[in-house]
Design a protein around this motif. Sequence first.
Motif: not given
Length: 345
Positions: A305-306, A311-317, A325-326
């Motif tokens: 999920r993390f 990915d959501i933040v990177v793609e959307a922005d 993640a690390s």
Amino acid sequence: MTMTRRTFTKLAAASAMSGLAAPAIAQGNREIKMILNWRYQGPQSWFFLADDKGYFAEAGIDMVMDQGSGSGAAVGQVAGGAYDVGFGDVNALIRLAATNPDEAPICVYQMYNKPPFTVAVLSDSDIMTAEDLEGRLLGGAPNDGALKLFPAFANLAGLDTSSIEILNFQSSLREQMLRTEQVEGVFGYVNTIRFSAKLSGMNPDEDIRFISYGDYGMDLYSNGMIIPKAMAENEPEMVKGMIWAINEGVKDTLADLDAAVDSVAAREPLINKEVEKERLIATLQDEMNHPELATTGLGAVDPERFATSIDIVVEADQLPRTPDASEVYTDAFLPAEEDRIYSLL
């Protein structure tokens, strides 16, 4: 919003599972400056309880806690060196890690595991869905986490942002600006708006409608404990002690909500304790009670999920790179899992 007797029994039982001593660190207290996400309110009580009960001192820390100006701002203030620790939005951290990885701090204890981000509108408004935000005047504090995520939300919701005007103002004016219809919608965390509106004389259950980001696919984490990577590398035992102390503060909060709110009132005597208790309960239930908590425990994340949330933040922005993640989060400093399993239902 109320809790049942069974809930309190569960919370007390979870709290009683403490038993772990503070990680041993060098003698002598290390002064640590923490910037909170917001003003002194109910959902900050675990930090104050940890201080009042001597947990920070037991871990060798003299903790100095300052009020914040937004969850996004807390990340920048830690990255810039103004503070040693911040209670900030991990999504702002993802953006910083994607654009400036050398400067980005790291999250070591993820606390808010459900997305609280919202646009609040008046219930008698004709704004019913995200699409209805097009062509409107919205407003918020420049460092507000929901405002910073709005471009990502707009992208996922398919909004034409060219027709949306955004007015910046001080966070203390938010509910007034909405109530007096100087703007048609305001950005914020749902429970911050809900209970600040209540304190301003509004009935949030009747007067406000929330356009929640989570309803449009933004299943994101939000606030966690943010520290510089140099601190994680150079002072690992101190970091473990600090996270242990905060974790103990959370358990004590669950065991005695009134004592928790009293700890806030000791710093900010003008708070409405009844409202702040309601705000605290709502935060525990709405922002910290993701189903994954039963297996990951508070402070940890679900890896899949993390990664998806990154990915959501990177793609959307449309960020220039996808941080691993690390680079954003580590579980290296968490207390044992059995000491972080809380029942909040």
